[in-house]
Design an enzyme around this catalytic site. Structure first.
Site, PDB file in Angstrom:
ATOM      1  N   HIS A 186     -38.444  33.459  -1.675  1.00 37.61           N
ATOM      2  CA  HIS A 186     -39.193  34.006  -0.658  1.00 37.61           C
ATOM      3  C   HIS A 186     -39.484  33.246   0.745  1.00 37.61           C
ATOM      4  CE1 HIS A 186     -40.635  38.088   0.932  1.00 37.61           C
ATOM      5  NE2 HIS A 186     -41.719  38.249  -0.728  1.00 37.61           N
ATOM      6  N   HIS A 196     -29.006  36.553   0.719  1.00 32.92           N
ATOM      7  CA  HIS A 196     -30.292  37.578   1.136  1.00 32.92           C
ATOM      8  C   HIS A 196     -30.184  38.806  -0.201  1.00 32.92           C
ATOM      9  CE1 HIS A 196     -32.875  40.441   2.117  1.00 32.92           C
ATOM     10  NE2 HIS A 196     -34.215  39.490   2.420  1.00 32.92           N
ATOM     11  N   ASP A 221     -35.483  33.065   7.775  1.00 36.73           N
ATOM     12  CA  ASP A 221     -36.060  31.742   7.355  1.00 36.73           C
ATOM     13  C   ASP A 221     -35.154  30.799   8.299  1.00 36.73           C
ATOM     14  OD1 ASP A 221     -38.518  32.328   5.953  1.00 36.73           O
ATOM     15  OD2 ASP A 221     -36.733  32.978   4.042  1.00 36.73           O
TER      16      ASP A 221
HETATM   17  C1  LIG Z   1     -32.587  34.878  -0.983  1.00 38.32           C
HETATM   18  C2  LIG Z   1     -31.874  35.133  -2.404  1.00 38.32           C
HETATM   19  C3  LIG Z   1     -33.466  34.556  -3.277  1.00 38.32           C
HETATM   20  C4  LIG Z   1     -30.890  36.051  -3.167  1.00 38.32           C
HETATM   21  O1  LIG Z   1     -29.963  35.859  -3.791  1.00 38.32           O
HETATM   22  P1  LIG Z   1     -29.786  37.281  -4.548  1.00 38.32           P
HETATM   23  O2  LIG Z   1     -29.128  38.331  -4.244  1.00 38.32           O
HETATM   24  O3  LIG Z   1     -30.839  36.962  -5.841  1.00 38.32           O
HETATM   25  O4  LIG Z   1     -28.399  36.750  -5.748  1.00 38.32           O
HETATM   26  P2  LIG Z   1     -27.858  35.334  -6.381  1.00 38.32           P
HETATM   27  O5  LIG Z   1     -29.166  34.240  -6.006  1.00 38.32           O
HETATM   28  O6  LIG Z   1     -27.957  35.631  -7.321  1.00 38.32           O
HETATM   29  O7  LIG Z   1     -26.767  34.885  -5.394  1.00 38.32           O
HETATM   30  C5  LIG Z   1     -25.497  35.270  -5.738  1.00 38.32           C
HETATM   31  C6  LIG Z   1     -24.423  34.038  -5.595  1.00 38.32           C
HETATM   32  O8  LIG Z   1     -23.989  33.797  -4.435  1.00 38.32           O
HETATM   33  C7  LIG Z   1     -24.865  32.138  -4.667  1.00 38.32           C
HETATM   34  N1  LIG Z   1     -26.057  32.122  -3.544  1.00 38.32           N
HETATM   35  C8  LIG Z   1     -27.264  32.658  -2.851  1.00 38.32           C
HETATM   36  N2  LIG Z   1     -28.149  32.066  -1.759  1.00 38.32           N
HETATM   37  C9  LIG Z   1     -27.222  30.828  -1.566  1.00 38.32           C
HETATM   38  C10 LIG Z   1     -27.406  29.699  -0.853  1.00 38.32           C
HETATM   39  N3  LIG Z   1     -28.731  30.108   0.164  1.00 38.32           N
HETATM   40  N4  LIG Z   1     -26.614  28.784  -0.982  1.00 38.32           N
HETATM   41  C11 LIG Z   1     -25.950  28.376  -1.840  1.00 38.32           C
HETATM   42  N5  LIG Z   1     -25.400  29.379  -2.631  1.00 38.32           N
HETATM   43  C12 LIG Z   1     -26.245  30.885  -2.286  1.00 38.32           C
HETATM   44  C13 LIG Z   1     -26.013  32.116  -5.853  1.00 38.32           C
HETATM   45  O9  LIG Z   1     -26.071  30.846  -6.015  1.00 38.32           O
HETATM   46  C14 LIG Z   1     -25.023  33.146  -7.238  1.00 38.32           C
HETATM   47  O10 LIG Z   1     -23.576  32.191  -7.195  1.00 38.32           O
HETATM   48  P3  LIG Z   1     -22.973  33.136  -8.455  1.00 38.32           P
HETATM   49  O11 LIG Z   1     -22.554  33.625  -8.045  1.00 38.32           O
HETATM   50  O12 LIG Z   1     -22.055  31.887  -8.089  1.00 38.32           O
HETATM   51  O13 LIG Z   1     -24.400  32.359  -9.917  1.00 38.32           O
HETATM   52  C15 LIG Z   1     -30.879  33.635  -2.555  1.00 38.32           C
HETATM   53  O14 LIG Z   1     -30.191  34.138  -1.670  1.00 38.32           O
HETATM   54  C16 LIG Z   1     -32.065  32.581  -2.146  1.00 38.32           C
HETATM   55  O15 LIG Z   1     -32.382  31.420  -3.157  1.00 38.32           O
HETATM   56  N6  LIG Z   1     -31.282  32.190  -0.989  1.00 38.32           N
HETATM   57  C17 LIG Z   1     -32.002  30.866  -0.244  1.00 38.32           C
HETATM   58  C18 LIG Z   1     -33.226  30.766  -0.437  1.00 38.32           C
HETATM   59  C19 LIG Z   1     -34.176  31.549   1.540  1.00 38.32           C
HETATM   60  O16 LIG Z   1     -33.771  31.538   1.838  1.00 38.32           O
HETATM   61  N7  LIG Z   1     -35.107  32.800   0.329  1.00 38.32           N
HETATM   62  C20 LIG Z   1     -34.932  33.682   1.846  1.00 38.32           C
HETATM   63  C21 LIG Z   1     -34.744  34.598   1.599  1.00 38.32           C
HETATM   64  S1  LIG Z   1     -35.458  35.753   2.876  1.00 38.32           S
END
Ligand SMILES: CC(C)(COP(=O)(O)OP(=O)(O)OC[C@H]1O[C@@H](n2cnc3c(N)ncnc32)[C@H](O)[C@@H]1OP(=O)(O)O)[C@@H](O)C(=O)NCCC(=O)NCCS
Length: 396
Positions: free
Chosen positions: A224, A263, A320
């Protein structure tokens, strides 16, 4: 029979849990709206205090209302002396988000209106929180560096005063305005994890400070608000890396995430990231530090190529990704980047807390009480046989 909605273990993705009148996201189109206004328009034409007023009150202020609101924020900047004493006792290596989470209930204890749970009382507490969270964070930064906290400067805007109290120098007006825009961009974002935490806590009729403390805890996580600091950590690591694309590829091959990408709601570029990308470019040119923008672009291009190869074309930069380089160029230390997110988001948190407390977007307030499905040890409704400690030990 009781109806059960099958949404478990999905992090409630795509499940509306309440109505809100505060903000709206179209994740497919990359649109963010606060109280009806596009984020792009607010970033260009509004200021953080005006946006905070809008979020809290539902309408843009008149000139007089804005003046009064800004005066109230300015007047509330004085924080109680015992809070400085408490900060002075903390270990200097304390994580700033932990310090903030500690400071919020301390602010509660010094609020004479703590027990006033009227809408007006909560609005006044919201103003004090908006005013004081930056003051506390700037004070902590100075105390941990062995410096005296600085008094607020009534002549400075909300954003400029934070930079002054943090850094001890009167900030460049362009940088102050950039920070003001960053605060507008981060001020609200529907039911993200921290806002949901705030709303969930106050649905029990806990006070506004208890809700905000929960929000701070949720924001601290690297998925987050903690992501901006992790993006900067990555850029620092990549400073002398010649093969950025190779580094990105290796990260993904090792199952690592690229921070600042992807996201939970946006399936295209986060509209805030577009504004911050341009701000990063211009700020880099202004202060002769374009390398952070250039490096961010390299990482973005490499990541999008790799995501594309893996069929993950919806992963794009989020808020971010470019705020990291922007904050770094403003002289914000890496571990103060997430607190800066909180300094802005406090406006959204308080607006949501008030909406939740007073059931302003629904018929009446409702206590959050979801259900879980028990998948643990089970011996039937009579319960498992309790083995006394002595005989239990002998059997292991
Ligand atoms: C923000 C976040 C948690 C949202 O994710 P989500 O909707 O829960 O989606 P998931 O984490 O399930 O991701 C879906 C797929 O994309 C991948 N993915 C998502 N974000 C990724 C990233 N930043 N880098 C690499 N792979 C990513 C996941 O590994 C997952 O792959 P899989 O289906 O093979 O397991 C995620 O994109 C993330 O962890 N981003 C990095 C942290 C970040 O920047 N957070 C700030 C958010 S404003």
């Amino acid at each position: 029979m009781k109806e059960t909605v099958r949404v478990k273990n999905t992090g409630l993705r795509g499940v509306p849990v309440a109505d809100t009148k505060i903000s709206f996201i179209d994740g497919e189109q990359g649109v963010l709206i606060y109280r009806g206004y596009l984020i792009e328009e607010l970033a260009e034409r509004s200021t953080y205090p005006e946006t905070a007023f809008l979020l809290l009150n539902g309408e843009l202020p008149t000139e007089k209302e804005l003046q009064e609101f800004e005066d109230r924020i300015r007047e509330a900047r004085e924080i109680p002396g015992f809070l400085y004493e408490c900060l002075g006792e903390l270990p200097k290596q304390a994580v700033p988000m932990d310090v903030l989470q500690l400071a919020v209930p301390l602010l509660a204890m010094s609020d004479p209106e703590l027990a006033d749970d009227t809408r007006e009382g909560n609005l006044r507490k919201a103003v004090r929180l908006i005013s004081r969270i930056p003051v506390v964070m700037a004070a902590w930064h100075r105390i941990r560096n062995g410096l005296e906290p600085l008094p607020a400067d009534a002549a400075l805007s909300h954003a400029a005063n934070f930079l002054w109290q943090l850094q001890g120098e009167k900030p460049d007006p362009v940088i102050s305005r950039d920070l003001d825009v960053c605060l507008v961009l981060h001020a609200d974002h529907t039911f993200n994890a921290s806002t949901f935490a705030c709303r969930e806590v106050v649905s029990t009729r806990a006070h506004i400070y208890a809700g905000v403390a929960a929000g701070v805890g949720a924001l601290s996580g690297s998925l987050h608000g903690g992501a901006n600091a992790r993006v900067m950590e990555m850029l620092m690591k990549l400073k002398s890396e010649e093969d950025v694309a190779g580094w990105v590829r290796r990260q993904l091959e090792q199952g690592q995430k690229i921070m600042g990408m992807g996201h939970a709601v946006y399936k295209t570029t986060d509209p805030r990231a577009k504004i911050l990308r341009e701000m990063s470019r211009l700020l880099g040119e202004k202060i002769g530090q374009s390398r952070w923008y250039d490096l961010s672009i390299q990482v973005e291009e490499a990541a999008l190529t790799e995501f594309g190869r893996r069929g993950k074309t919806t992963l794009k930069p989020n808020v971010d990704f470019y705020s990291a380089s922007v904050y770094h160029m403003m002289g914000i230390p890496r571990d103060m980047m997430t607190p800066l997110f909180a300094i802005s988001r406090i406006a959204g948190w308080c607006s949501h807390i008030i909406e939740e407390k007073f059931g302003e977007a629904q018929e009446k307030p409702a206590l959050y009480r979801p259900e879980s499905e028990y998948v643990g040890h089970y011996c039937g409704l009579m319960g498992c046989a309790y083995e006394p400690l002595k005989t239990r030990n002998n059997k292991k």
